[in-house]
Design an enzyme around this catalytic site. Sequence first.
Site, PDB file in Angstrom:
ATOM      1  N   GLU A  64       0.829  -1.209   0.000  1.00 15.36           N
ATOM      2  CA  GLU A  64       0.000   0.000   0.000  1.00 15.36           C
ATOM      3  C   GLU A  64       0.866   1.263   0.000  1.00 15.36           C
ATOM      4  O   GLU A  64       1.805   1.398   0.801  1.00 15.36           O
ATOM      5  CB  GLU A  64      -0.890  -0.031   1.249  1.00 15.36           C
ATOM      6  CG  GLU A  64      -1.773   1.170   1.449  1.00 15.36           C
ATOM      7  CD  GLU A  64      -2.604   1.083   2.717  1.00 15.36           C
ATOM      8  OE1 GLU A  64      -3.552   1.877   2.859  1.00 15.36           O
ATOM      9  OE2 GLU A  64      -2.318   0.205   3.573  1.00 15.36           O
TER      10      GLU A  64
ATOM     11  N   LYS B 200      -9.521   1.902  -2.508  1.00 18.26           N
ATOM     12  CA  LYS B 200      -9.791   1.455  -1.135  1.00 18.26           C
ATOM     13  C   LYS B 200     -11.191   1.916  -0.716  1.00 18.26           C
ATOM     14  O   LYS B 200     -11.569   3.073  -0.911  1.00 18.26           O
ATOM     15  CB  LYS B 200      -8.732   2.024  -0.198  1.00 18.26           C
ATOM     16  CG  LYS B 200      -8.705   1.438   1.199  1.00 18.26           C
ATOM     17  CD  LYS B 200      -7.465   1.932   1.946  1.00 18.26           C
ATOM     18  CE  LYS B 200      -7.338   1.326   3.328  1.00 18.26           C
ATOM     19  NZ  LYS B 200      -6.097   1.760   4.013  1.00 18.26           N
TER      20      LYS B 200
ATOM     21  N   CYS C  30      -5.466  -3.126   2.568  1.00 18.04           N
ATOM     22  CA  CYS C  30      -5.374  -3.092   4.033  1.00 18.04           C
ATOM     23  C   CYS C  30      -6.721  -3.254   4.734  1.00 18.04           C
ATOM     24  O   CYS C  30      -7.259  -4.343   4.836  1.00 18.04           O
ATOM     25  CB  CYS C  30      -4.659  -1.823   4.475  1.00 18.04           C
ATOM     26  SG  CYS C  30      -3.892  -1.957   6.125  1.00 18.04           S
TER      27      CYS C  30
ATOM     28  N   GLY D 224      21.720   9.491  28.225  1.00 12.72           N
ATOM     29  CA  GLY D 224      22.224   9.494  29.586  1.00 12.72           C
ATOM     30  C   GLY D 224      22.155   8.099  30.172  1.00 12.72           C
ATOM     31  O   GLY D 224      21.121   7.430  30.087  1.00 12.72           O
ATOM     32  N   LEU D 225      23.244   7.653  30.769  1.00 14.32           N
ATOM     33  CA  LEU D 225      23.290   6.354  31.449  1.00 14.32           C
ATOM     34  C   LEU D 225      23.264   6.593  32.944  1.00 14.32           C
ATOM     35  O   LEU D 225      24.189   7.180  33.507  1.00 14.32           O
ATOM     36  CB  LEU D 225      24.557   5.582  31.072  1.00 14.32           C
ATOM     37  CG  LEU D 225      24.683   5.111  29.615  1.00 14.32           C
ATOM     38  CD1 LEU D 225      25.977   4.328  29.429  1.00 14.32           C
ATOM     39  CD2 LEU D 225      23.487   4.270  29.214  1.00 14.32           C
ATOM     40  N   SER D 226      22.190   6.146  33.590  1.00 17.79           N
ATOM     41  CA  SER D 226      22.013   6.421  35.015  1.00 17.79           C
ATOM     42  C   SER D 226      22.384   5.241  35.898  1.00 17.79           C
ATOM     43  O   SER D 226      22.481   5.390  37.117  1.00 17.79           O
ATOM     44  CB  SER D 226      20.543   6.778  35.280  1.00 17.79           C
ATOM     45  OG  SER D 226      19.719   5.648  35.043  1.00 17.79           O
ATOM     46  N   GLY D 227      22.564   4.076  35.298  1.00 16.44           N
ATOM     47  CA  GLY D 227      22.720   2.864  36.096  1.00 16.44           C
ATOM     48  C   GLY D 227      21.387   2.182  36.354  1.00 16.44           C
ATOM     49  O   GLY D 227      21.329   1.132  36.982  1.00 16.44           O
ATOM     50  N   GLY D 228      20.300   2.787  35.842  1.00 18.29           N
ATOM     51  CA  GLY D 228      18.972   2.217  36.023  1.00 18.29           C
ATOM     52  C   GLY D 228      18.563   1.327  34.861  1.00 18.29           C
ATOM     53  O   GLY D 228      19.229   1.261  33.824  1.00 18.29           O
TER      54      GLY D 228
ATOM     55  N   LYS E 119       2.557  17.420  29.612  1.00 21.77           N
ATOM     56  CA  LYS E 119       3.921  16.918  29.408  1.00 21.77           C
ATOM     57  C   LYS E 119       3.991  16.053  28.150  1.00 21.77           C
ATOM     58  O   LYS E 119       4.916  16.175  27.336  1.00 21.77           O
ATOM     59  CB  LYS E 119       4.377  16.093  30.616  1.00 21.77           C
ATOM     60  CG  LYS E 119       4.628  16.878  31.880  1.00 21.77           C
ATOM     61  CD  LYS E 119       5.231  15.963  32.945  1.00 21.77           C
ATOM     62  CE  LYS E 119       5.527  16.708  34.228  1.00 21.77           C
ATOM     63  NZ  LYS E 119       6.160  15.843  35.245  1.00 21.77           N
TER      64      LYS E 119
END
Length: 548
Positions: A41, A111, A147, A296-300, A519
């Site tokens: 499609e 369609k 589809c 970002g690497l936080s360790g989480g 947010k």
Amino acid sequence: MRIALAQLNTTVGALRENTEKIKEHCRNAQAGGADLIIFTELVITGYPPKDLLLYSSFIERERAMVTEELLPLTLECGLKILIGTTHLHSNKLYNAALLLEQGEIKSVHMKTLLPNYDTFDEQRYFESHSERKVELIGGIPTAITICEDIWNDKELCGSPLCDTNPLESLFAQGARLLINISASPYHLGKHALRENMLSFLAQKYNAGVIYLNQVGGNDELIFDGSSLIYNYRGELLYRAAAFEEELFYVETDNLFSPRVNFISSDVDNISSVMQALKLGLKDYVSKTGFKKTTLGLSGGIDSAVVAVLAVEALGTDNVLGILMPSPYSSDHSLEDAKTLAENLGITYRTIAIGEPFNAYLKLLNPDRVPLQDLAEENLQARIRGNLVMHISNREGYLALTTGNKSELAVGYCTLYGDMSGGLAVLADLPKMMVYELAHYLNQIYGWKIIPDRTITKAPSAELRPNQKDEDSLPPYHILDPILHLYIEKNLSQDEMIQQGYPEETVFQIIRMVDRAEFKRHQAAPGLRITTRTFGSGRRMPIARRFDY
């Protein structure tokens, strides 16, 4: 007749690039002895083209690809081409399938059912067309559909458009073969849903079924391919690759013969989730013009899973980890982040944020006495967000955010902080699924590439001393099911309480979800994995009052 089927990964808007890929596969199909090749499609425009369709120049250029490139190719290759394109007729635009043969457009099949729910918006661009006609292909009366047109059988239908079933009129005209060209996005559970439906249709109409699906990531949508072929008894003859391109073939005689060997049903589990995220991430990066990513690497757990997925998708040389410890970061989190980076073999940098954090505290507290309130907790996340975005801006990395669906749902994230970035990889994965994925990644690597402590320790943002997520949220094993009922199933507060969930907890979660809407409207696009994702799949007003 030998039919070739091209399960392609195209780029939205890249008309020339997509057409060249189509031409290449036509020539390959000719070399493979095919009489007809089928494409998905809107394959020339890429799917979904969205508001590109509002530009007449875009429609005209796509049409030129058909008339100037593909029609001559049918003469060159002696090949019939069935392809999904737009079709402009009487100043109305249709989503169509064109059958190209001997330098001409032999027929147009438009369609009927235009999805206008969840992530789909086709009624914004296209007109529906209710006239259906059977096409004779290789001597076989064939129903050519697009589809959504096959999803409306009343015995199986999960669509809001169930009142109309285009298949009824097509098979009333004597169709013996059903061809469906699709751009059907993935969500967990979609494989079984498709296979049950297609097998049912083959048996109901005593017809062979060819289902061809797009593959690839386009913004938040991930298309899994997994194209399918069934004989008239509803027996699966072939299942194409999941999350990969493939050119494959079917002999039409096999569609009307019993199958000897049994093919089991597809298993759609955490493995397919991993493949989907990997493909979605890889395509998002490449199709937006990036080559490398940073996070970002936080360790989480969340940043660890995103880092592994990034390496899986892009390779170790294209992933940069940034460790940004604050005064409240634990030693073990920093150790776990370093261990993860070293396990993956990626480059990482350590930029402590204590000094800028203290400078902000002095600047923002006139009496120089920190209040240690939520604003100061979030300040740390915003400093980190600035650092990640600075590196992204200066060095050309696409910044990946690492928050999960549970956090995004209830607003347990910082706007302009940990939400800063170009793609939210886990935005549609509930927290408990993130843990499941972490275990699975360690399993396929054959060792604990994600450190054990990252998985077993209590989740924490580490923005104040001894902080735990459960200080602010219900436990995730309680939170996630309620979020599922509220966001994906649209249940009310009373309906959830009737299912046995505590009234106070349900009310708390609903209130948090509703208050965090502002947010989510500012969040990075997130890859779709569940049946209801934030963004185009869930469009809620920000300023509202409604008592559920």
